[in-house]
Every structure is written in C-alpha cells, then in structure tokens.
Design an enzyme around this catalytic site. Structure first.
Site, short mmCIF file in Angstrom:
data_model
loop_
_atom_site.label_atom_id
_atom_site.label_comp_id
_atom_site.label_asym_id
_atom_site.label_seq_id
_atom_site.Cartn_x
_atom_site.Cartn_y
_atom_site.Cartn_z
N ASN A 24 -10.17 -0.93 -0.03
CA ASN A 24 -8.72 -0.76 0.01
C ASN A 24 -8.12 -1.28 -1.31
O ASN A 24 -8.20 -2.47 -1.60
CB ASN A 24 -8.18 -1.55 1.21
CG ASN A 24 -6.67 -1.46 1.36
OD1 ASN A 24 -5.97 -0.96 0.48
ND2 ASN A 24 -6.17 -1.98 2.46
N CYS A 35 0.82 -1.22 0.00
CA CYS A 35 0.00 0.00 0.00
C CYS A 35 0.85 1.26 0.00
O CYS A 35 0.37 2.34 -0.36
CB CYS A 35 -0.93 0.01 1.21
SG CYS A 35 -1.88 -1.48 1.38
N HIS A 88 -4.12 6.71 3.56
CA HIS A 88 -4.39 5.42 2.93
C HIS A 88 -5.83 5.02 3.22
O HIS A 88 -6.31 5.15 4.35
CB HIS A 88 -3.42 4.37 3.48
CG HIS A 88 -3.65 3.01 2.89
ND1 HIS A 88 -3.89 2.81 1.54
CD2 HIS A 88 -3.70 1.77 3.47
CE1 HIS A 88 -4.06 1.52 1.33
NE2 HIS A 88 -3.97 0.88 2.46
O1 UT7 Z 1 -3.80 -1.88 3.44
C1 UT7 Z 1 -3.20 -2.70 4.40
C2 UT7 Z 1 -3.58 -2.27 5.72
N1 UT7 Z 1 -4.71 -3.05 6.20
C3 UT7 Z 1 -5.42 -2.53 7.16
O2 UT7 Z 1 -5.20 -1.40 7.52
C4 UT7 Z 1 -6.47 -3.38 7.88
C5 UT7 Z 1 -6.37 -3.11 9.38
N2 UT7 Z 1 -7.34 -3.85 10.14
C6 UT7 Z 1 -8.66 -3.59 10.09
O3 UT7 Z 1 -9.10 -2.74 9.35
C7 UT7 Z 1 -9.57 -4.33 11.04
O4 UT7 Z 1 -8.79 -5.07 11.97
C8 UT7 Z 1 -10.55 -5.29 10.31
C9 UT7 Z 1 -11.62 -4.49 9.58
C10 UT7 Z 1 -9.80 -6.18 9.35
C11 UT7 Z 1 -11.27 -6.17 11.33
O5 UT7 Z 1 -11.94 -5.37 12.30
P1 UT7 Z 1 -11.77 -5.69 13.85
O6 UT7 Z 1 -12.62 -4.74 14.58
O7 UT7 Z 1 -10.31 -5.71 14.17
O8 UT7 Z 1 -12.42 -7.12 13.94
P2 UT7 Z 1 -11.77 -8.52 14.41
O9 UT7 Z 1 -10.81 -9.02 13.40
O10 UT7 Z 1 -11.32 -8.40 15.82
O11 UT7 Z 1 -13.04 -9.44 14.41
C12 UT7 Z 1 -14.15 -9.19 15.31
C13 UT7 Z 1 -15.18 -10.25 15.06
C14 UT7 Z 1 -14.61 -11.66 15.05
O12 UT7 Z 1 -15.58 -12.53 15.63
P3 UT7 Z 1 -15.46 -12.98 17.17
O13 UT7 Z 1 -14.11 -13.65 17.28
O14 UT7 Z 1 -15.54 -11.71 17.97
O15 UT7 Z 1 -16.61 -13.89 17.33
C15 UT7 Z 1 -14.46 -11.99 13.59
O16 UT7 Z 1 -14.55 -13.37 13.32
O17 UT7 Z 1 -15.76 -10.06 13.76
C16 UT7 Z 1 -15.67 -11.28 13.02
N3 UT7 Z 1 -15.53 -10.94 11.61
C17 UT7 Z 1 -16.59 -10.70 10.84
N4 UT7 Z 1 -17.90 -10.72 11.06
C18 UT7 Z 1 -18.72 -10.40 10.05
C19 UT7 Z 1 -14.39 -10.77 10.91
N5 UT7 Z 1 -14.69 -10.42 9.63
C20 UT7 Z 1 -16.05 -10.37 9.58
C21 UT7 Z 1 -16.95 -10.06 8.54
N6 UT7 Z 1 -18.28 -10.09 8.83
N7 UT7 Z 1 -16.55 -9.72 7.30
#
Ligand code: UT7
Length: 333
Positions: free
Chosen positions: A290, A119, A260
């Site tokens: 993204n 990125c 970004h």
């Molecule tokens: O360009 C490269 C740079 N990349 C980034 O900047 C990405 C940085 N990270 C993020 O943007 C965030 O961490 C995400 C959007 C990827 C994820 O958000 P989060 O608030 O960190 O969620 P998480 O990974 O902690 O997941 C929370 C919950 C989990 O379920 P449990 O374990 O709490 O039951 C995941 O399994 O959300 C669940 N989950 C989803 N649920 C519905 C993960 N993806 C999804 C989804 N739909 N698409």
C-alpha cells in the site's frame, strides 16, 4: 457531492510512475518482526514492497513519475500550468512538495501546491484539476500521488509494517478535443468522526515532535485494521456505484476497475459487490504493498502501459484512506 455541468471536457492525456529500486520482501520482514510470508500473503496479498533510499525524497519520486507522464502526454514542462501533489509524507512541512517538483521539471509557469487526503489524495487532486480545467481557469495540469511511507512506518509493529511501501504515480489532464476520452464523473467523501481508526498521531501541532514522542512511535502510522477494512469495502463500493451511474454506465460496461491497492481481500470484496469479473480488476499490490496516495496512480500507469484497457474503454478508479476519505472517478480512455 453533486456534479456541476462541465464547460470543457477534460481527458487524461498521459501517465507515469516510479518506484524505488530497493525491494523489501516478506521473508526479510519475517526476520525482523514476528510474522511470516504465509500470513502476509494470505491476509493481504502483498509479497514485496519498494523502499526509498535515505536520500531519496518524496519530491524525487514525484519528479520521476511526472517526467514520464509528461512524455506520455506529449506535453512540455514549460507548457504545464498546474501541479498538484497528493501526499502525507511531504519533503518538508512547507513549502509544498509540488514546489520542489516544479523546480525539478522546469515547469516555471505552473502553479504548484499539495493536498493531504491520505490514500484518496490522487483522486481528490484529479477532481480538483478536472474542475479547474473544465471551468477554463487552466488548460492542463499534472496530478501526482507520491509517498515515502517507510518514513512514517513503525518497523517494530507487525500489524502495520508489513503493509506499506514507497513510490509515485502521475497523470496529465488537459482540455479534451472532440473524439478524445474524458473524465466523465467523480465522487469524493469524508467522515471526520473516524479520524482515530487510521492516523499518525504525532508530528503536528496536537502532538509535536519530541524525542519522547518519537520513541513512543507517535510519529508513525497507527491503524485499527478490522475497522478500516469494514469501512473501506462499504465506501468504495458506494463511490464506484455512484460514478458508474452518474456516467450513464452499467457495471458490465467497465473494462477495468482500478481500486486502491491496500488489501487483496478488500479488492475481492468490492469486485464481488459491484458484480465486476475479477479479470477486469487491476492489481499490483503484490509488488508494491500500500503506497497511499501513490497506489492508484501507479496502478493507473501500469494498467495503461500493459494494455489493461484501450482507447474508448471505460475505466473506474476507486480509493479509500485516512480521514476517513474516499473517492472514485469514471473515465472514458
Ligand atoms: O490505505 C489505508 C487503508 N488501509 C487498509 O485498507 C487496511 C485495512 N485492514 C486490513 O487490511 C486488515 O485488517 C489487516 C491486513 C491490517 C489485518 O488483517 P485481519 O485479518 O483484520 O487481522 P487482525 O488484525 O484481526 O489480526 C488477526 C491476528 C491477530 O492475532 P490474534 O489476536 O488473533 O492472536 C494479530 O495479532 O493476526 C495477528 N497479526 C499478525 N500475525 C502475523 C497481525 N499482524 C500480523 C502479522 N503477522 N504481520
């Protein structure tokens, strides 16, 4: 990394961008994997993204963006001297995607190569182009961020497939005349101890493409989202502060911050920490998701064309990606 003195000032003379026609909505994704529009919008801010056609390659998108940037800059392809494409989804491992772009736009005089910095690639390329022009080695350059991330997305993984999209953006840099804008300060950084938190494990020499590896999704993006989030906020805030200070500016002098486009919550956190009002922070990730190296380039073009800043204004671009890599640039438009 310290800034060495510039011999010739360098300005951004024009921008361009391109996104594929096909829109993939959150509702469509919710019909494929266990997710919802509500989850995606709340956690990321993304509402839809663009997906390139099967026969639409990274170089095709880069070519569209490049033509628009050249037109905006009033520079003919025949006079272009340097093409740098930042991408992690090249048309072919070799030759570089930049070579296809050179052929497509008819820039027969230009030196062309790719860089891979995920990125952060567009701002890495911009810094290189700036230095090469400032030193007198080249008079002008086009830097392009172009990605077909749909090609390296695991469409069965709800944690990543909702995040990414395809597109391209470009900027023409050239030696500035007195009274014109300038790229005032740039910063780049890398932390190779964190390669494991965001990567595509397969497809290179470490894990060659085999049917088994492809079936195990090793040729697609994997990410420890929370880890990436944490580092993104810290690194982008630091990089933005460095270029603002190095340019002799204060946060209140910045008319537009272009971050970004990965996650609205990351962008909000950075705006808070930089003490820049939200209405000065440009965002288009709700439309495109993204798009890696293309994201900041598309955002710069849209911000420029929609009047988010005007001639003489100061803008800051700041990015973060796999590597880990990060970069920022302060520009007087
Ligand atoms: O360009 C490269 C740079 N990349 C980034 O900047 C990405 C940085 N990270 C993020 O943007 C965030 O961490 C995400 C959007 C990827 C994820 O958000 P989060 O608030 O960190 O969620 P998480 O990974 O902690 O997941 C929370 C919950 C989990 O379920 P449990 O374990 O709490 O039951 C995941 O399994 O959300 C669940 N989950 C989803 N649920 C519905 C993960 N993806 C999804 C989804 N739909 N698409």
């Amino acid at each position: 990394m310290t800034e060495s003195p510039t011999v010739f000032p360098v300005c951004i003379a024009g921008t361009g961008s391109y996104v594929p026609e096909r829109i993939l909505t959150n509702a469509e994704l919710a019909a494929r994997v266990d997710t919802s529009d509500e989850w995606i919008v709340t956690r990321t801010g993304i509402r839809e993204r663009r997906i390139a056609a099967e026969n639409e390659f990274t170089s095709h998108m880069a070519t569209h963006a490049a033509r628009k940037a050249l037109e905006d800059a009033g520079l003919s392809a025949a006079d272009l001297e340097l093409i740098i494409v930042a991408t992690i989804t090249p048309d072919t491992p070799t030759p570089a995607t930049a070579c296809y772009v050179q052929q497509n736009i008819g820039a027969s005089k230009a030196v062309a190569f790719d860089i891979s910095a995920a990125c952060s690639g567009f701002l890495y390329a911009m810094k290189m182009a700036k230095r090469l022009i400032a030193s007198g080695a080249f008079n002008n350059a086009i830097v392009i961020g172009a990605e077909k991330l749909s090609h390296i997305t695991n469409w069965e993984d709800r944690a990543t497939c909702v995040l990414f999209g395809d597109g391209a953006g470009a900027a023409v840099l050239r030696r500035a005349q007195p009274g014109e804008g300038a790229v005032l300060a740039t910063e780049m950084g890398t932390d190779g101890s964190l390669t494991h938190i965001l990567n595509v494990p397969g497809g290179g020499t470490a894990c060659p493409i085999t049917a088994a590896n492809v079936n195990n999704h090793l040729a697609t993006l994997t990410m420890l989202g929370k880890e990436v989030f944490k580092h993104a906020v810290t690194r982008m805030k630091e990089a933005a502060e460095i270029v603002i200070e190095r340019a002799g500016l204060k946060p209140e002098d910045i008319a537009c911050v272009i971050p970004h486009q990965a996650n609205q919550r990351i962008i909000d956190a950075i705006a808070d920490r930089l003490a820049v009002p939200n209405d000065r922070v440009f965002m288009n990730l709700h439309k495109y998701g993204n798009t890696s190296a293309a994201a900041i380039a598309i955002a710069l073009d849209e911000a420029h064309r929609t009047g988010a800043f005007k001639r003489g204004d100061h803008i800051v671009m700041v990015v973060f990606g796999a590597g880990l890599t990060w970069a920022a640039a302060a520009v007087r438009w």
